[in-house]
Design an enzyme around this catalytic site. Structure first.
Site, mmCIF file in Angstrom:
data_model
loop_
_atom_site.group_PDB
_atom_site.id
_atom_site.type_symbol
_atom_site.label_atom_id
_atom_site.label_comp_id
_atom_site.label_asym_id
_atom_site.label_seq_id
_atom_site.Cartn_x
_atom_site.Cartn_y
_atom_site.Cartn_z
ATOM 1 N N GLN A 73 -17.451 61.404 -11.114
ATOM 2 C CA GLN A 73 -18.869 61.502 -11.434
ATOM 3 C C GLN A 73 -19.710 60.546 -10.595
ATOM 4 O O GLN A 73 -20.894 60.780 -10.360
ATOM 5 C CB GLN A 73 -19.082 61.248 -12.926
ATOM 6 C CG GLN A 73 -18.482 62.316 -13.819
ATOM 7 C CD GLN A 73 -19.039 63.694 -13.537
ATOM 8 O OE1 GLN A 73 -20.239 63.911 -13.631
ATOM 9 N NE2 GLN A 73 -18.185 64.630 -13.157
ATOM 10 N N GLU A 87 -24.325 59.899 -21.027
ATOM 11 C CA GLU A 87 -24.460 61.347 -20.847
ATOM 12 C C GLU A 87 -23.115 62.056 -21.051
ATOM 13 O O GLU A 87 -23.007 63.001 -21.824
ATOM 14 C CB GLU A 87 -24.988 61.626 -19.439
ATOM 15 C CG GLU A 87 -25.097 63.096 -19.100
ATOM 16 C CD GLU A 87 -25.465 63.339 -17.644
ATOM 17 O OE1 GLU A 87 -25.852 64.472 -17.319
ATOM 18 O OE2 GLU A 87 -25.345 62.396 -16.821
ATOM 19 N N HIS A 88 -22.091 61.622 -20.331
ATOM 20 C CA HIS A 88 -20.749 62.196 -20.451
ATOM 21 C C HIS A 88 -19.807 61.149 -21.042
ATOM 22 O O HIS A 88 -19.799 60.007 -20.575
ATOM 23 C CB HIS A 88 -20.193 62.596 -19.089
ATOM 24 C CG HIS A 88 -21.070 63.514 -18.300
ATOM 25 N ND1 HIS A 88 -21.828 63.078 -17.235
ATOM 26 C CD2 HIS A 88 -21.301 64.835 -18.426
ATOM 27 C CE1 HIS A 88 -22.483 64.101 -16.721
ATOM 28 N NE2 HIS A 88 -22.196 65.174 -17.424
ATOM 29 N N HIS A 107 -21.921 61.777 -7.623
ATOM 30 C CA HIS A 107 -23.225 62.422 -7.778
ATOM 31 C C HIS A 107 -24.315 61.671 -7.026
ATOM 32 O O HIS A 107 -25.239 62.280 -6.490
ATOM 33 C CB HIS A 107 -23.606 62.508 -9.261
ATOM 34 C CG HIS A 107 -23.129 63.760 -9.924
ATOM 35 N ND1 HIS A 107 -23.749 64.974 -9.768
ATOM 36 C CD2 HIS A 107 -22.086 63.992 -10.755
ATOM 37 C CE1 HIS A 107 -23.115 65.894 -10.462
ATOM 38 N NE2 HIS A 107 -22.102 65.334 -11.079
ATOM 39 N N ASP A 127 -19.064 70.422 -16.213
ATOM 40 C CA ASP A 127 -20.050 70.570 -15.146
ATOM 41 C C ASP A 127 -20.026 71.958 -14.531
ATOM 42 O O ASP A 127 -21.070 72.488 -14.134
ATOM 43 C CB ASP A 127 -19.787 69.552 -14.033
ATOM 44 C CG ASP A 127 -20.386 68.184 -14.321
ATOM 45 O OD1 ASP A 127 -21.155 68.061 -15.289
ATOM 46 O OD2 ASP A 127 -20.089 67.244 -13.558
ATOM 47 N N HIS A 154 -61.285 71.626 -46.478
ATOM 48 C CA HIS A 154 -59.960 72.115 -46.853
ATOM 49 C C HIS A 154 -59.955 72.554 -48.324
ATOM 50 O O HIS A 154 -59.388 73.593 -48.680
ATOM 51 C CB HIS A 154 -58.906 71.019 -46.657
ATOM 52 C CG HIS A 154 -58.487 70.790 -45.233
ATOM 53 N ND1 HIS A 154 -59.351 70.345 -44.272
ATOM 54 C CD2 HIS A 154 -57.281 70.943 -44.624
ATOM 55 C CE1 HIS A 154 -58.697 70.223 -43.114
ATOM 56 N NE2 HIS A 154 -57.438 70.583 -43.303
#
Length: 436
Positions: A250, A318-319, A253, A352, A412
């Site tokens: 990862q 995230e992961h 990336h 992914d 109202h």
């Protein structure tokens, strides 16, 4: 107390860079809003050396692009899309419209209504992310979105054939060869040639993420996204090669992607650091992964699973790859994350690319309050009400009248009073509360 074995060298060095990105994006979006297609074309030429007659592909151009993709690659795309479609369909089936009678004669309900139009961004710079087409375009179509616009930047002077194939096979109604902030701005704001959408989704670089952030409110977005994050939770039941591979996989990336190892084993911690160095010597993407690991990688030693759980929930990655003797402990107890990958037989790359869950996930601790992209993100849950009897309208109206006057909302109260008078036979003086 957790022990830091390896610290992130540049954990707090992003603020100035973020400020520069914000200013750049704000200027670009203002230019697109003012000058439309002219600005988009100039920006595309400036950043991508790309200025075709039309950014939208014709059916003939789409067919030509697909002809350039090998049958084996088409087959793999079909397989991945079938997995994504299957899971999205099951998710949609879990969403149901409801209608209930909460009081005699009072009907309340909600409907799940798809967004009318969505813009899906598919990154295609250094890594053409074919899988992002499945995750966004296909999922939107399963949700029932009528108009899906898909955009990806040019690749080597033209449309990337595999990305176009994936977009088309996923059901995109319009395909744009257009990248970066100019693509995001054009889809959100609309230009003379590109119709505006109601929602933007998909990953991208810091500029794309910031553009979505600045446009949020004018359009909907899937979530606020930052660099890819990976957390590996492991004990001595797994080896250093597996941990190191999952961390570096990862990290490629981008140079600001944090990768963190949480472990109860000092031996595994030190061996993983050594193994990472070995792999960096042979990994073809080591130029990026090295910077990611050196600047943002961490190794944290914990006493037991409970401490790893507490630290993991604080990180809210995230992961989260869990490789322990009892990975289901984390499934049952962990609350802050984008997606879990349980056991050594699965991994983040599966999510992914192919397994069927969505890879657009929350970063920067957003897992504390939101999940990732899924079919439900493309749907609005909209409520409605019906009152079927005079008695029910008068009953609810009297309560509404008194509660409105309690707050000082006379108008109202009159909305309620006119119905109390008409349907309940009660003489309520104008501007007063209904009687008990």
């Amino acid at each position: 107390m957790p022990e830091i074995i390896k610290t992130a060298a540049k954990q707090d060095s992003m603020e100035e860079a973020d400020a520069n990105v914000r200013h750049t994006v704000e200027t670009i979006l203002a230019d697109i809003a003012k000058r439309g297609d002219t600005a988009v074309r100039e920006l595309s030429q400036k950043f991508d050396s790309w200025s075709p007659e039309s950014f939208a592909l014709t059916p003939t151009q789409i067919a030509s692009a697909m002809d350039q993709v090998s049958p084996d690659d088409i087959d793999d795309i079909k397989f991945a899309q079938q997995q994504v479609r299957n899971f999205a369909q099951h998710q949609k089936a879990a969403l149901r419209d409801i209608e209930v009678e909460t009081l005699p004669g009072v009907i309340l309900g909600h409907k799940n209504i798809p967004v009318n139009s969505v813009g899906c961004y598919v990154p295609g710079g250094k890594y053409p992310m074919v899988a992002s087409a499945h995750m966004s375009v296909l999922t939107a179509k399963v949700a029932g979105v009528k108009r899906v616009v898909a955009a990806a930047p040019p690749f080597r002077g033209g449309a990337h054939p595999a990305i176009v194939a994936a977009m088309h096979m996923a059901g995109a109604d319009e395909i744009l060869v257009l990248g970066g902030v100019q693509a995001i701005g054009a889809m959100a704001l609309g230009t003379e040639s590109i119709g505006a959408v109601d929602m933007l989704v998909g990953p991208g670089n810091a500029f794309v993420a910031e553009a979505k952030r600045q446009l949020y409110g004018r359009v909907g977005i899937d979530l606020f996204a930052g660099p890819t994050e990976t957390l590996v939770i492991a004990d001595e039941s797994v080896d250093a090669e597996m941990c190191a591979t999952d961390l570096l996989g990862q990290g490629e990336h981008g140079p600001t992607s944090p990768s963190i190892l949480l472990t109860t084993s000092r031996k595994l911690a030190t061996e993983t650091i050594t193994e990472i160095e070995r792999l960096l010597a042979i990994l073809p993407t080591a130029d990026i992964a090295r910077r990611s690991w050196d600047d943002f990688g961490q190794v944290i030693l914990c006493q037991d699973d409970a401490e790893m759980l507490a630290v993991a929930d604080e990180i809210a990655s995230e992961h989260v790859q869990v490789m322990t003797r009892d990975p289901d402990y984390f499934l049952a107890n962990m609350t802050n994350y984008g997606a879990l990958f349980l056991g050594p037989r699965t991994n983040v790359a599966y999510g992914d690319k192919v397994i069927g869950t969505n890879h657009t996930l929350p970063t920067k601790k957003a897992g504390r309050y939101t999940g990732g992209l899924w079919v439900g993100k493309f749907m609005k849950t909209c409520s409605y009400q019906k009152v079927l009897t005079d008695q029910a309208s008068a009953l609810v109206g009297a309560r509404c009248s008194r509660l409105s006057m309690l707050e000082g909302f006379v108008g109202h109260a009159e909305q309620a009073n006119v119905r109390v008078r008409r349907y309940g036979g009660q003489n309520v003086p104008y501007g007063t509360a209904a009687s008990r």
